[in-house]
Design a protein around this motif. Structure first.
Motif, PDB file in Angstrom:
ATOM      1  N   GLU A   1       0.832  -1.195   0.000  1.00  0.00           N
ATOM      2  CA  GLU A   1       0.000   0.000   0.000  1.00  0.00           C
ATOM      3  C   GLU A   1       0.869   1.248   0.000  1.00  0.00           C
ATOM      4  O   GLU A   1       1.768   1.397   0.831  1.00  0.00           O
ATOM      5  N   ARG A   2       0.629   2.108  -0.977  1.00  0.00           N
ATOM      6  CA  ARG A   2       1.392   3.344  -1.065  1.00  0.00           C
ATOM      7  C   ARG A   2       0.794   4.373  -0.112  1.00  0.00           C
ATOM      8  O   ARG A   2      -0.390   4.661  -0.180  1.00  0.00           O
ATOM      9  N   MET A   3       1.613   4.896   0.766  1.00  0.00           N
ATOM     10  CA  MET A   3       1.139   5.827   1.767  1.00  0.00           C
ATOM     11  C   MET A   3       1.604   7.243   1.440  1.00  0.00           C
ATOM     12  O   MET A   3       2.781   7.465   1.149  1.00  0.00           O
ATOM     13  N   PRO A   4       0.689   8.207   1.498  1.00  0.00           N
ATOM     14  CA  PRO A   4       1.110   9.605   1.311  1.00  0.00           C
ATOM     15  C   PRO A   4       1.836  10.093   2.555  1.00  0.00           C
ATOM     16  O   PRO A   4       1.777   9.469   3.617  1.00  0.00           O
ATOM     17  N   LEU A   5       2.533  11.201   2.411  1.00  0.00           N
ATOM     18  CA  LEU A   5       3.193  11.791   3.570  1.00  0.00           C
ATOM     19  C   LEU A   5       2.146  12.227   4.593  1.00  0.00           C
ATOM     20  O   LEU A   5       1.050  12.667   4.226  1.00  0.00           O
ATOM     21  N   THR A   6       2.491  12.121   5.869  1.00  0.00           N
ATOM     22  CA  THR A   6       1.599  12.594   6.919  1.00  0.00           C
ATOM     23  C   THR A   6       1.680  14.122   6.985  1.00  0.00           C
ATOM     24  O   THR A   6       2.567  14.738   6.391  1.00  0.00           O
ATOM     25  N   ILE A   7       0.780  14.716   7.745  1.00  0.00           N
ATOM     26  CA  ILE A   7       0.792  16.171   7.913  1.00  0.00           C
ATOM     27  C   ILE A   7       2.114  16.616   8.535  1.00  0.00           C
ATOM     28  O   ILE A   7       2.717  17.617   8.122  1.00  0.00           O
ATOM     29  N   ASN A   8       2.594  15.848   9.515  1.00  0.00           N
ATOM     30  CA  ASN A   8       3.863  16.180  10.162  1.00  0.00           C
ATOM     31  C   ASN A   8       5.025  16.099   9.165  1.00  0.00           C
ATOM     32  O   ASN A   8       5.897  16.979   9.135  1.00  0.00           O
ATOM     33  N   GLU A   9       5.031  15.059   8.349  1.00  0.00           N
ATOM     34  CA  GLU A   9       6.089  14.897   7.350  1.00  0.00           C
ATOM     35  C   GLU A   9       6.038  16.020   6.311  1.00  0.00           C
ATOM     36  O   GLU A   9       7.074  16.536   5.885  1.00  0.00           O
ATOM     37  N   ASP A  10       4.826  16.376   5.902  1.00  0.00           N
ATOM     38  CA  ASP A  10       4.660  17.493   4.961  1.00  0.00           C
ATOM     39  C   ASP A  10       5.220  18.791   5.537  1.00  0.00           C
ATOM     40  O   ASP A  10       5.895  19.552   4.849  1.00  0.00           O
ATOM     41  N   ASN A  11       4.928  19.035   6.811  1.00  0.00           N
ATOM     42  CA  ASN A  11       5.402  20.262   7.452  1.00  0.00           C
ATOM     43  C   ASN A  11       6.930  20.290   7.548  1.00  0.00           C
ATOM     44  O   ASN A  11       7.564  21.328   7.324  1.00  0.00           O
ATOM     45  N   LEU A  12       7.507  19.151   7.885  1.00  0.00           N
ATOM     46  CA  LEU A  12       8.973  19.076   7.965  1.00  0.00           C
ATOM     47  C   LEU A  12       9.604  19.303   6.596  1.00  0.00           C
ATOM     48  O   LEU A  12      10.649  19.952   6.478  1.00  0.00           O
ATOM     49  N   LEU A  13       8.963  18.786   5.562  1.00  0.00           N
ATOM     50  CA  LEU A  13       9.487  18.942   4.201  1.00  0.00           C
ATOM     51  C   LEU A  13       9.400  20.391   3.735  1.00  0.00           C
ATOM     52  O   LEU A  13      10.401  20.973   3.299  1.00  0.00           O
ATOM     53  N   ILE A  14       8.224  20.992   3.833  1.00  0.00           N
ATOM     54  CA  ILE A  14       8.009  22.330   3.288  1.00  0.00           C
ATOM     55  C   ILE A  14       8.785  23.388   4.074  1.00  0.00           C
ATOM     56  O   ILE A  14       9.139  24.448   3.527  1.00  0.00           O
ATOM     57  N   ASN A  15       9.082  23.118   5.358  1.00  0.00           N
ATOM     58  CA  ASN A  15       9.795  24.093   6.184  1.00  0.00           C
ATOM     59  C   ASN A  15      11.299  23.825   6.271  1.00  0.00           C
ATOM     60  O   ASN A  15      12.022  24.553   6.957  1.00  0.00           O
ATOM     61  N   SER A  16      11.756  22.801   5.574  1.00  0.00           N
ATOM     62  CA  SER A  16      13.174  22.454   5.643  1.00  0.00           C
ATOM     63  C   SER A  16      14.036  23.487   4.916  1.00  0.00           C
ATOM     64  O   SER A  16      13.669  24.004   3.860  1.00  0.00           O
ATOM     65  N   THR A  17      15.201  23.756   5.497  1.00  0.00           N
ATOM     66  CA  THR A  17      16.158  24.670   4.862  1.00  0.00           C
ATOM     67  C   THR A  17      17.335  23.896   4.260  1.00  0.00           C
ATOM     68  O   THR A  17      18.332  24.492   3.861  1.00  0.00           O
ATOM     69  N   HIS A  18      17.218  22.580   4.222  1.00  0.00           N
ATOM     70  CA  HIS A  18      18.276  21.746   3.650  1.00  0.00           C
ATOM     71  C   HIS A  18      18.475  22.107   2.177  1.00  0.00           C
ATOM     72  O   HIS A  18      17.510  22.436   1.472  1.00  0.00           O
ATOM     73  N   LYS A  19      19.704  22.041   1.705  1.00  0.00           N
ATOM     74  CA  LYS A  19      20.005  22.480   0.338  1.00  0.00           C
ATOM     75  C   LYS A  19      19.292  21.665  -0.742  1.00  0.00           C
ATOM     76  O   LYS A  19      19.079  22.162  -1.849  1.00  0.00           O
ATOM     77  N   TYR A  20      18.920  20.424  -0.411  1.00  0.00           N
ATOM     78  CA  TYR A  20      18.235  19.611  -1.407  1.00  0.00           C
ATOM     79  C   TYR A  20      16.712  19.630  -1.244  1.00  0.00           C
ATOM     80  O   TYR A  20      15.992  19.010  -2.038  1.00  0.00           O
TER      81      TYR A  20
END
Length: 357
Positions: A160-179
């Protein structure tokens, strides 16, 4: 079964059908106004080509399969040809290659399938190619029946393919990592990995807030080779408000016209480079012991499709945004989400309650 469905051909302006066949580096064209006649010419040509092999009645599977690749590679994409070679060289030849085609039995193919039971998807592809090769052997009067024709493919249990959770989405969109911008763009546009790699400044329309997906890459032996999109279709994707500033920054800081490049030489990303980008990004996020995030590039695309569902985007529009040739894959995702959303117990109890009252 429609035996003509796998044969590719071109319809000329004069109405005739034309098929290109390439053997030994030389191309030949056959023409006909009738699909049946074109197919007959094609089979006859293949028969003559196979007869270039010595003692064809006693030919071994290895030699015939190699010739089969050569005759069936005309007009195919690089990835398809590489798959032919991989399946034949890594699975068919080691198991069946040194048997004469006429001596191959049903249990030989069943044993091959059994030996590959731990990789059912690859096993089923191998079975499909064995069937095609043996069908060509029939067409060339080497055997009279396909011993693999009634062998059923292995059952594949889809994870089963799982979408990112709300927490994971927030960590991704707010990340300052170069990639982070690479994966944020994939997450909020649904772009395939093969489509984001060759993305250029010219593909971005900041005024109208859109991105044009008009090319992709084949990652052959790690190196990207630019080609048309998966379905040979150009599609336009909206730049959502939450990533607009990120896209502006990518455009303003682009190198060689590409939005994403390798740091060492400024060239287009390779398959290994993308993998290392992802490993570096996840390592950075998970340094905080409270986080344990893992995702794949395809999971980001699945998250985009899930977002479209919850935003109320209709299936046909979602299909266009995702770049699918048909709506079946989007329909599968939407149906699964419908089932999750729907509380069957409550619906049934409410129905009975209303009926009784």
């Amino acid at each position: 079964m429609n035996k003509y469905k796998d044969m590719t051909y071109t319809i000329r302006t004069d109405g005739r059908l034309m098929k290109k066949i390439t053997t030994n580096g030389k191309s030949k064209y056959i023409y006909s106004k009738d699909i049946k006649d074109l197919y007959k010419q094609y089979i006859e040509f293949m028969h003559n080509s196979y007869n270039g092999l010595s003692d064809i009645e006693n030919i071994k599977m290895k030699n015939f399969a190699i010739k089969w690749i050569e005759l069936n590679s005309a007009g195919k994409e690089i990835r398809t040809i590489e798959e032919y070679k991989s399946i034949v060289n890594n699975h068919i030849i080691p198991s069946l290659g040194f048997k004469k085609i006429k001596d191959i039995k049903k249990y030989d193919v069943e044993q091959l399938l059994s030996d590959m039971k731990n990789t059912p998807t690859t096993a089923n592809k191998t079975l499909a190619y064995v069937k095609r090769i043996l069908n060509d052997a029939i067409d060339n009067d080497i055997i009279i029946k396909n011993v693999a024709s009634n062998i059923k493919p292995l059952k594949v249990i889809k994870n089963e393919r799982m979408p990112l959770t709300i927490n994971e989405d927030n960590l991704l969109i707010n990340s300052t990592h170069k990639y982070a911008p690479f994966f944020i763009l994939m997450r909020y546009t649904g772009i395939r990995k093969e489509e984001i790699i060759p993305l250029t400044v010219d593909d971005v329309d900041l005024k109208n807030k859109t991105i044009s997906i008009n090319k992709a890459v084949v990652l052959l032996h790690n190196q990207p080779i630019v080609k048309t999109t998966k379905n040979n279709r150009v599609r336009t994707i909206p730049i959502l408000d939450n990533i607009y500033d990120i896209v502006v920054n990518l455009v303003n800081n682009s190198k060689n016209g590409l939005l994403f490049v390798k740091e060492k030489d400024g060239k287009m990303l390779t398959d290994v480079a993308v993998r290392r980008h992802l490993e570096s990004f996840l390592y950075s996020i998970n340094k905080n012991k409270e986080n344990n995030i893992k995702f794949t590039c395809h999971q980001l695309r699945h998250s985009y499709c899930t977002m479209l569902y919850y935003a109320g985007v209709k299936i046909k529009k979602a299909q266009a945004l995702m770049g699918h040739a048909s709506a079946s894959m989007v329909y599968e995702v939407y149906t699964h989400l419908d089932e999750q959303r729907e509380n069957a117990d409550d619906l049934i109890n409410n129905y009975i309650k209303n009926c009784v009252n």
